[in-house]
Design a protein around this motif. Structure first.
Motif, PDB file in Angstrom:
ATOM      1  N   GLY A  36     -11.956 -20.394-127.750  1.00 14.77           N
ATOM      2  CA  GLY A  36     -10.997 -19.385-128.208  1.00 14.77           C
ATOM      3  C   GLY A  36      -9.764 -20.110-128.736  1.00 14.77           C
ATOM      4  O   GLY A  36      -9.682 -21.339-128.698  1.00 14.77           O
ATOM      5  N   TRP A  37      -8.802 -19.372-129.252  1.00  9.76           N
ATOM      6  CA  TRP A  37      -7.599 -19.984-129.808  1.00  9.76           C
ATOM      7  C   TRP A  37      -6.656 -20.397-128.702  1.00  9.76           C
ATOM      8  O   TRP A  37      -6.449 -19.654-127.747  1.00  9.76           O
ATOM      9  N   GLY A  38      -6.076 -21.598-128.826  1.00  8.71           N
ATOM     10  CA  GLY A  38      -5.147 -22.062-127.810  1.00  8.71           C
ATOM     11  C   GLY A  38      -4.230 -23.149-128.316  1.00  8.71           C
ATOM     12  O   GLY A  38      -4.510 -23.818-129.310  1.00  8.71           O
ATOM     13  N   TYR A  39      -3.126 -23.304-127.588  1.00  8.02           N
ATOM     14  CA  TYR A  39      -2.149 -24.342-127.902  1.00  8.02           C
ATOM     15  C   TYR A  39      -2.553 -25.617-127.177  1.00  8.02           C
ATOM     16  O   TYR A  39      -2.220 -25.830-126.016  1.00  8.02           O
ATOM     17  N   ALA A  40      -3.322 -26.431-127.828  1.00  6.20           N
ATOM     18  CA  ALA A  40      -3.769 -27.712-127.278  1.00  6.20           C
ATOM     19  C   ALA A  40      -4.004 -28.639-128.455  1.00  6.20           C
ATOM     20  O   ALA A  40      -4.145 -28.186-129.592  1.00  6.20           O
ATOM     21  N   SER A  41      -4.058 -29.923-128.165  1.00  5.70           N
ATOM     22  CA  SER A  41      -4.373 -30.864-129.236  1.00  5.70           C
ATOM     23  C   SER A  41      -5.845 -30.696-129.611  1.00  5.70           C
ATOM     24  O   SER A  41      -6.641 -30.134-128.847  1.00  5.70           O
ATOM     25  N   GLN A  42      -6.215 -31.192-130.757  1.00  6.99           N
ATOM     26  CA  GLN A  42      -7.609 -31.110-131.178  1.00  6.99           C
ATOM     27  C   GLN A  42      -8.502 -31.853-130.188  1.00  6.99           C
ATOM     28  O   GLN A  42      -9.592 -31.389-129.853  1.00  6.99           O
ATOM     29  N   TRP A  43      -8.046 -32.994-129.697  1.00  9.68           N
ATOM     30  CA  TRP A  43      -8.820 -33.768-128.733  1.00  9.68           C
ATOM     31  C   TRP A  43      -9.043 -32.974-127.457  1.00  9.68           C
ATOM     32  O   TRP A  43     -10.164 -32.905-126.942  1.00  9.68           O
ATOM     33  N   GLN A  44      -7.960 -32.353-126.921  1.00 14.11           N
ATOM     34  CA  GLN A  44      -8.086 -31.552-125.701  1.00 14.11           C
ATOM     35  C   GLN A  44      -8.998 -30.354-125.924  1.00 14.11           C
ATOM     36  O   GLN A  44      -9.803 -29.996-125.069  1.00 14.11           O
ATOM     37  N   CYS A  45      -8.866 -29.727-127.084  1.00 16.70           N
ATOM     38  CA  CYS A  45      -9.680 -28.571-127.424  1.00 16.70           C
ATOM     39  C   CYS A  45     -11.163 -28.938-127.448  1.00 16.70           C
ATOM     40  O   CYS A  45     -12.004 -28.252-126.853  1.00 16.70           O
ATOM     41  N   SER A  81     -16.862 -28.925-133.221  1.00 15.87           N
ATOM     42  CA  SER A  81     -16.225 -28.570-134.492  1.00 15.87           C
ATOM     43  C   SER A  81     -14.973 -27.781-134.146  1.00 15.87           C
ATOM     44  O   SER A  81     -14.932 -27.074-133.139  1.00 15.87           O
ATOM     45  N   SER A  82     -13.955 -27.944-134.958  1.00 19.40           N
ATOM     46  CA  SER A  82     -12.687 -27.279-134.654  1.00 19.40           C
ATOM     47  C   SER A  82     -12.108 -26.614-135.894  1.00 19.40           C
ATOM     48  O   SER A  82     -12.389 -27.020-137.023  1.00 19.40           O
ATOM     49  N   ARG A  83     -11.328 -25.576-135.626  1.00 20.32           N
ATOM     50  CA  ARG A  83     -10.554 -24.900-136.672  1.00 20.32           C
ATOM     51  C   ARG A  83      -9.123 -24.805-136.175  1.00 20.32           C
ATOM     52  O   ARG A  83      -8.878 -24.810-134.975  1.00 20.32           O
ATOM     53  N   TRP A  84      -8.208 -24.723-137.092  1.00 16.83           N
ATOM     54  CA  TRP A  84      -6.820 -24.588-136.683  1.00 16.83           C
ATOM     55  C   TRP A  84      -6.119 -23.540-137.521  1.00 16.83           C
ATOM     56  O   TRP A  84      -6.548 -23.190-138.615  1.00 16.83           O
ATOM     57  N   ASP A  89       5.784 -19.138-135.699  1.00 15.98           N
ATOM     58  CA  ASP A  89       6.808 -20.177-135.541  1.00 15.98           C
ATOM     59  C   ASP A  89       6.362 -21.538-136.070  1.00 15.98           C
ATOM     60  O   ASP A  89       7.092 -22.518-135.970  1.00 15.98           O
ATOM     61  N   GLY A  90       5.156 -21.622-136.613  1.00 16.22           N
ATOM     62  CA  GLY A  90       4.660 -22.876-137.158  1.00 16.22           C
ATOM     63  C   GLY A  90       3.919 -23.753-136.164  1.00 16.22           C
ATOM     64  O   GLY A  90       3.543 -24.874-136.495  1.00 16.22           O
ATOM     65  N   ASN A  91       3.725 -23.261-134.936  1.00 16.82           N
ATOM     66  CA  ASN A  91       2.979 -24.023-133.932  1.00 16.82           C
ATOM     67  C   ASN A  91       1.483 -23.980-134.244  1.00 16.82           C
ATOM     68  O   ASN A  91       0.962 -22.947-134.668  1.00 16.82           O
ATOM     69  N   VAL A  92       0.806 -25.094-134.020  1.00 10.00           N
ATOM     70  CA  VAL A  92      -0.616 -25.199-134.339  1.00 10.00           C
ATOM     71  C   VAL A  92      -1.460 -24.722-133.162  1.00 10.00           C
ATOM     72  O   VAL A  92      -1.217 -25.089-132.015  1.00 10.00           O
ATOM     73  N   LEU A  93      -2.452 -23.900-133.477  1.00 12.15           N
ATOM     74  CA  LEU A  93      -3.446 -23.449-132.502  1.00 12.15           C
ATOM     75  C   LEU A  93      -4.800 -23.965-132.962  1.00 12.15           C
ATOM     76  O   LEU A  93      -5.087 -23.972-134.161  1.00 12.15           O
TER      77      LEU A  93
END
Length: 106
Positions: A36-45, A81-84, A89-93
């Motif tokens: 699901g969508w979350g505030y984490a780095s791509q590596w953590q995700c 595979s990841s999507r962002w 506010d410009g924060n990456v999910l």
């Protein structure tokens, strides 16, 4: 130089031995995970998505009557595979989908 008949027979014997040894281990059960969508780095995700997939794989093995042989170490194991996207506010999910398979000893 052409291989001799005994040389080809030896190669065939080794190949059959390896195939038998690999087949005797058991099988793999694939698992899939989505964070699901979350505030984490791509590596953590990706690490989380592969972890979820590993859990599903282990559950499938257990359901089939086997004993999961989990991964050793902390290395990433599986594919991701990841999507962002960005919030207002410009924060990456990130949203990640992972696939993993554990060995299942029957």
């Amino acid at each position: 130089m052409t291989p001799t008949l005994s040389g080809r027979a030896a190669v065939l014997a080794v190949a059959l031995l390896l195939a038998f040894a690999a087949g005797a281990r058991a099988s793999e059960y694939p698992g899939w995970g989505d964070t699901g969508w979350g505030y984490a780095s791509q590596w953590q995700c990706c690490k989380e998505a592969i972890g979820i997939a590993s859990q599903y794989s282990e559950q499938a093995c257990t359901t089939a009557g086997g004993r999961p042989d989990p991964f050793a170490g902390e290395a990433q194991r599986g594919s991701c595979s990841s999507r962002w996207t960005q919030d207002a506010d410009g924060n990456v999910l990130y949203r990640c989908s992972g696939e993993a398979s554990v060995w299942c000893d029957q």
